[in-house]
Design a protein around this motif. Sequence first.
Motif, PDB file in Angstrom:
ATOM      1  N   SER A   1     -26.849 -21.457 -10.621  1.00 55.24           N
ATOM      2  CA  SER A   1     -26.211 -20.331  -9.920  1.00 55.24           C
ATOM      3  C   SER A   1     -24.732 -20.602  -9.688  1.00 55.24           C
ATOM      4  CB  SER A   1     -26.907 -20.046  -8.580  1.00 55.24           C
ATOM      5  OG  SER A   1     -28.222 -19.591  -8.802  1.00 55.24           O
ATOM      6  N   ALA A   2     -24.070 -21.127 -10.710  1.00 56.00           N
ATOM      7  CA  ALA A   2     -22.641 -21.430 -10.615  1.00 56.00           C
ATOM      8  C   ALA A   2     -22.095 -21.688 -12.013  1.00 56.00           C
ATOM      9  CB  ALA A   2     -22.388 -22.642  -9.726  1.00 56.00           C
ATOM     10  N   GLY A   3     -20.858 -21.266 -12.231  1.00 55.57           N
ATOM     11  CA  GLY A   3     -20.213 -21.526 -13.513  1.00 55.57           C
ATOM     12  C   GLY A   3     -18.992 -20.663 -13.705  1.00 55.57           C
ATOM     13  N   LYS A   4     -18.106 -21.119 -14.561  1.00 58.74           N
ATOM     14  CA  LYS A   4     -16.891 -20.380 -14.896  1.00 58.74           C
ATOM     15  C   LYS A   4     -16.726 -20.356 -16.412  1.00 58.74           C
ATOM     16  CE  LYS A   4     -15.180 -20.320 -10.510  1.00 58.74           C
ATOM     17  NZ  LYS A   4     -14.768 -19.160  -9.717  1.00 58.74           N
ATOM     18  N   ILE A   5     -16.444 -19.179 -16.951  1.00 62.02           N
ATOM     19  CA  ILE A   5     -16.104 -19.046 -18.364  1.00 62.02           C
ATOM     20  C   ILE A   5     -14.731 -18.388 -18.426  1.00 62.02           C
ATOM     21  CG2 ILE A   5     -16.691 -17.994 -20.579  1.00 62.02           C
ATOM     22  CD1 ILE A   5     -19.639 -18.092 -19.707  1.00 62.02           C
ATOM     23  N   ILE A   6     -13.797 -19.074 -19.072  1.00 61.53           N
ATOM     24  CA  ILE A   6     -12.419 -18.573 -19.160  1.00 61.53           C
ATOM     25  C   ILE A   6     -12.038 -18.486 -20.630  1.00 61.53           C
ATOM     26  CG2 ILE A   6     -10.022 -19.000 -18.514  1.00 61.53           C
ATOM     27  CD1 ILE A   6     -11.339 -20.803 -16.219  1.00 61.53           C
ATOM     28  N   ASN A   7     -11.648 -17.301 -21.049  1.00 60.04           N
ATOM     29  CA  ASN A   7     -11.316 -17.048 -22.440  1.00 60.04           C
ATOM     30  C   ASN A   7      -9.799 -16.919 -22.592  1.00 60.04           C
ATOM     31  OD1 ASN A   7     -14.102 -16.899 -23.112  1.00 60.04           O
ATOM     32  ND2 ASN A   7     -14.159 -14.796 -22.345  1.00 60.04           N
ATOM     33  N   ILE A   8      -9.235 -17.663 -23.527  1.00 64.85           N
ATOM     34  CA  ILE A   8      -7.791 -17.617 -23.755  1.00 64.85           C
ATOM     35  C   ILE A   8      -7.513 -16.544 -24.803  1.00 64.85           C
ATOM     36  CG2 ILE A   8      -5.727 -18.909 -24.328  1.00 64.85           C
ATOM     37  CD1 ILE A   8      -7.210 -19.822 -21.761  1.00 64.85           C
ATOM     38  N   SER A   9      -7.021 -15.414 -24.328  1.00 59.65           N
ATOM     39  CA  SER A   9      -6.800 -14.245 -25.165  1.00 59.65           C
ATOM     40  C   SER A   9      -5.306 -14.079 -25.459  1.00 59.65           C
ATOM     41  CB  SER A   9      -7.386 -13.010 -24.472  1.00 59.65           C
ATOM     42  OG  SER A   9      -7.339 -11.883 -25.320  1.00 59.65           O
ATOM     43  N   SER A  10      -4.914 -12.867 -25.793  1.00 57.63           N
ATOM     44  CA  SER A  10      -3.531 -12.587 -26.179  1.00 57.63           C
ATOM     45  C   SER A  10      -3.159 -11.162 -25.785  1.00 57.63           C
ATOM     46  CB  SER A  10      -3.379 -12.748 -27.700  1.00 57.63           C
ATOM     47  OG  SER A  10      -2.160 -12.191 -28.160  1.00 57.63           O
ATOM     48  N   VAL A  11      -1.886 -10.958 -25.558  1.00 53.25           N
ATOM     49  CA  VAL A  11      -1.416  -9.592 -25.283  1.00 53.25           C
ATOM     50  C   VAL A  11      -1.703  -8.673 -26.461  1.00 53.25           C
ATOM     51  CG1 VAL A  11       0.371 -10.268 -23.643  1.00 53.25           C
ATOM     52  CG2 VAL A  11       0.923 -10.183 -26.093  1.00 53.25           C
ATOM     53  N   TRP A  12      -1.812  -9.249 -27.671  1.00 58.24           N
ATOM     54  CA  TRP A  12      -2.131  -8.406 -28.832  1.00 58.24           C
ATOM     55  C   TRP A  12      -3.553  -7.867 -28.757  1.00 58.24           C
ATOM     56  CZ3 TRP A  12       2.355  -7.365 -29.236  1.00 58.24           C
ATOM     57  CH2 TRP A  12       3.389  -8.175 -29.702  1.00 58.24           C
ATOM     58  N   GLY A  13      -4.385  -8.481 -27.959  1.00 62.89           N
ATOM     59  CA  GLY A  13      -5.713  -7.921 -27.716  1.00 62.89           C
ATOM     60  C   GLY A  13      -5.648  -6.688 -26.840  1.00 62.89           C
ATOM     61  N   ASN A  14      -4.557  -6.529 -26.092  1.00 62.14           N
ATOM     62  CA  ASN A  14      -4.360  -5.352 -25.246  1.00 62.14           C
ATOM     63  C   ASN A  14      -3.674  -4.214 -25.994  1.00 62.14           C
ATOM     64  OD1 ASN A  14      -5.401  -6.822 -23.077  1.00 62.14           O
ATOM     65  ND2 ASN A  14      -3.383  -7.482 -22.376  1.00 62.14           N
ATOM     66  N   VAL A  15      -2.664  -4.556 -26.802  1.00 61.67           N
ATOM     67  CA  VAL A  15      -1.824  -3.505 -27.395  1.00 61.67           C
ATOM     68  C   VAL A  15      -1.797  -3.516 -28.920  1.00 61.67           C
ATOM     69  CG1 VAL A  15      -0.364  -3.429 -25.351  1.00 61.67           C
ATOM     70  CG2 VAL A  15       0.274  -4.927 -27.245  1.00 61.67           C
TER      71      VAL A  15
END
Length: 242
Positions: free
Chosen positions: A130-144
Amino acid sequence: MNKTVLISGSGRGIGRAIATRFAKEGYKIAINANKSKDELEETKDYLISFGVPVLVGQGDVGNYEFCKDFVAGIKNTLGSVDILVNNAGISHIGLLSDMKPNEWNEVINTNLTSLYNLSSLVIPDMVRKSAGKIINISSVWGNVGASMEVAYSASKGGMNSFTKALAKELAPSNIQVNAIACGAIDTEMNSFLDSNELASLIDEIPTSRLGSPEEVAELTYSLATGNDYLTGQIISLDGGWC
């Protein structure tokens, strides 16, 4: 610190900076790279200097069988993964009409399929605790989106949607999933730019500079150790650029 963090694509650049940030805090660390074996070993030696256990997994995180073996090895030696940082990524510059199917598949497998591979393998233990962190390293190009980088933009846009959807799925289990949409960061991925192109790029950024891998690492660490009510967010780190 008894927690274990897994960082994909961590032989150099942003991934290495993230691994270093966690090593300084005493985390057990699993690092990964596909092709840069020498850099991966150098990173391992550097991290060990902080007095923390480090496990190396050289291989393609776009390949499920490799990920399955790697995660099993982490669990056997360091313990189950508490924090997953999906950082592995490659780019492709060129017209979509000139792109070969194998080039498309390589970008999508490395940047997007790897999220499924690693996340699906570490989630069961996170749910159990019942605990954990997932952090994804994305890019502004994924937004625009970016011209001449269609596959990369598509993979990062998929990463952003993956983040939002998985966050909703895992919120009842007290597992947070967020992404960092990086702008222009001073890494080898931007080494194809000549001095004039780099100057023009910097002129477009309100802060008048590139971001540093260490700044991405600091935000990653903050998300990994901070507010448990913050989930499903795509946080832009771009100096006000996009």
